[in-house]
Design an enzyme around this catalytic site. Structure first.
Site, PDB file in Angstrom:
ATOM      1  CG  ASP A   1      79.537  68.968 -10.388  1.00 49.68           C
ATOM      2  OD1 ASP A   1      78.991  69.657  -9.500  1.00 49.68           O
ATOM      3  OD2 ASP A   1      80.285  69.463 -11.248  1.00 49.68           O
TER       4      ASP A   1
ATOM      5  NE  ARG B   1      87.346  69.925 -12.435  1.00 52.05           N
ATOM      6  CZ  ARG B   1      86.158  70.464 -12.140  1.00 52.05           C
ATOM      7  NH1 ARG B   1      86.075  71.737 -11.747  1.00 52.05           N
ATOM      8  NH2 ARG B   1      85.055  69.753 -12.251  1.00 52.05           N
TER       9      ARG B   1
END
Length: 514
Positions: free
Chosen positions: A444, A161
């Site tokens: 996160d 990603r």
């Protein structure tokens, strides 16, 4: 280091010598020159759309692309063999230990993350690229005192990603301008690993974050076509799964798949950023105020509509639908916490598998077996359930926007949780660690965005005063002890300012790289 019109700012050591070669930098520069103007236009279009929403416009399915949605015949390209079975995917940052453990975890896939779980220090980004080369070459190893880490014979399929379109990488200048972080991460990985992956019988596979429209997907597809031609990689070798993690993308899922159809590997329900997007896009509207974060489960009406529509859309087009993150981090010391949390993880995965998802995400290796067991029971020997079309699902625009039926309120406990988690996460991020275990959950950037944006929304709509938030922040700092002051300043900057910051990582990045 400087090449023609390309300047590297900052030392990257041995990894930099391997990764930032003149040829690799020239390729990234070509991508930047070709596609950055369109990227900037699309970011400006995001800002224009936000102004229209602030003025009262609500999103809807696009009249101009009705033909794409209603055409029953088109499909995405068939999945390559190593993307057919994605029943459990583990995600995490690109540090060396994580890469080895994730590939060895028993999950079918590992998404190596340069985005939400990665603190984008220059060292992390460059060394992360070197770690992925070593992983692809199967030479990656790590010695830490008495423990050695090596790859098993059977490892997960690798996906990568890159960072989102809104971010830049300030350590690389092309023609005097900072390079797009998306093109930097993508370009370096493809340059170094595209052929390596193909030669190994796999391919360069990606996850694409935070898209807000099919035009942003079209830009990625144009990048793929250009990059494959430039590197003499066969067209269609690149495959990409798009994270549907913005409310606007939820209205354009068919169109996103259509734009990427020869490179598409499906869609993922990026649940945490999706919640953040709801808050951000409708921040000025009281009917979109969300209650305490733990109350916004996947069973609330607007989240249920989004995930069911995602499965139906994907399967109608022959694409994989991948479920959301299980963020629980098992405790070595508290079996009661584990038992309760694992029960909830299992229930979450049962819902996803029952709804037709072809796979799901976990954040920790200890959750792989739990999720795998659920999907094994549903799938059996089948690699996926793409043939389950979910024609029973019917979702209209009002269903996706039905936030008002989310039960619960705003409590001081919820405010305190957001303040504490937000400060702790930002402190971790500023110290170079983008995936932080807090309260037995893997936090996160996406979950930190929920924490700070909810505080902004609650203050803006009178559910808590700014003064009380400041008091709670002071109390939490006393509990946390020294070392969190800068993080608290950043949190206050993005949670209590009069103007809403689009992403906390933008001002935080300036602190990180100062």
């Amino acid at each position: 280091m400087t090449t023609t019109s390309v300047e590297v700012l900052g030392e990257a050591g041995e990894a930099g010598a391997r990764i930032l070669t003149p040829e690799a930098l020239a390729f990234v520069a070509d991508l930047q020159r070709e596609f950055n103007p369109t990227r900037l236009e699309l970011l400006a279009a995001r800002a224009d759309r936000q102004e229209r929403i602030a003025a009262g416009e609500l999103p809807d399915f696009l009249p101009a692309t009705r033909a794409v949605r209603e055409d029953p015949d088109w499909r995405v390209a068939p999945a390559p063999h190593d993307l057919l079975d994605r029943r459990v995917e583990i995600t995490g940052p690109v540090d060396r230990k994580m890469v080895i453990n994730a590939l060895n975890s028993g999950a079918r896939m590992f998404m190596a993350d340069f985005e939400d779980s990665n603190s984008p220090t220059w060292r992390n980004c460059v060394e992360g690229q070197a770690n992925l080369i070593d992983a692809v070459d199967r030479t990656i190893s790590l010695e830490t005192g008495s423990k050695s880490y090596r790859l098993h014979d059977d490892v997960a399929t690798l996906l990568v990603r890159p960072r989102g379109w809104h971010l830049h990488e300030k350590h690389l200048l092309v023609d005097g301008d900072t390079v797009s972080a998306s093109l930097f991460d993508f370009g370096l990985y493809l340059f170094h690993c595209g052929r390596r992956q193909r030669d190994a019988g796999s391919g360069p596979y990606f996850y694409l974050p935070k898209l807000e429209s099919h035009l942003e997907a079209r830009l990625w597809n144009d990048v793929f076509l250009f990059a494959q031609e430039r590197l003499s990689i066969p067209r269609g070798t690149i495959r990409a799964t798009v994270l549907v993690e913005t409310i606007l993308a939820a209205f354009e899922m068919d169109e996103i798949l259509f734009e990427l159809r020869e490179h598409s590997a499906g869609l993922n329900a990026g649940r945490w950023d999706y919640m953040f997007s709801i808050i951000k896009k409708f921040r000025d509207r009281p009917e979109f105020v969300l209650p305490d974060r733990p109350l916004v489960t996947m069973d609330v009406p607007f989240m249920r509509a989004y995930t069911e529509l995602l499965v139906r859309t994907c399967h109608r087009r022959g694409a994989h639908a991948i479920g959301g993150m299980a963020a629980f981090i098992p405790s070595r010391r508290d079996p009661e916490v584990n038992e309760l949390a694992l029960t909830r993880v299992r229930e979450d995965k049962l819902r996803e598998a029952g709804d037709g998802f072809d796979g799901t995400w976990v954040a920790h290796p200890d959750l792989v077996s739990v999720a795998m067991g659920v999907f094994d029971d549903v799938l059996g020997e089948r690699p996926n359930q793409v043939d389950r079309l979910r024609d029973d699902v019917s979702v209209v625009a009002a269903d996706l926007l039905d936030v008002a039926r989310t039960r619960g309120g705003v409590t001081e406990e919820g405010v305190r949780l957001n303040v504490s988690v937000g400060i702790q996460y930002i402190a971790s991020w500023l110290n170079g660690v983008g995936a932080a275990a807090i309260n037995n959950l893997m936090e996160d950037a996406a979950t930190a965005e929920i924490s700070r944006s909810q505080i902004w929304q609650w203050v803006h709509h009178g559910h808590v005063t700014r003064e009380r938030v400041v008091e709670i922040e002071r109390e939490e700092l006393e509990q946390l002890g020294p070392g969190y002051e800068t993080a608290a300043e950043v949190f206050a900057e993005v949670a209590l300012a009069g103007e809403f910051a689009e992403f906390l990582t933008l001002p935080a990045y300036e602190r990180l790289t100062a």
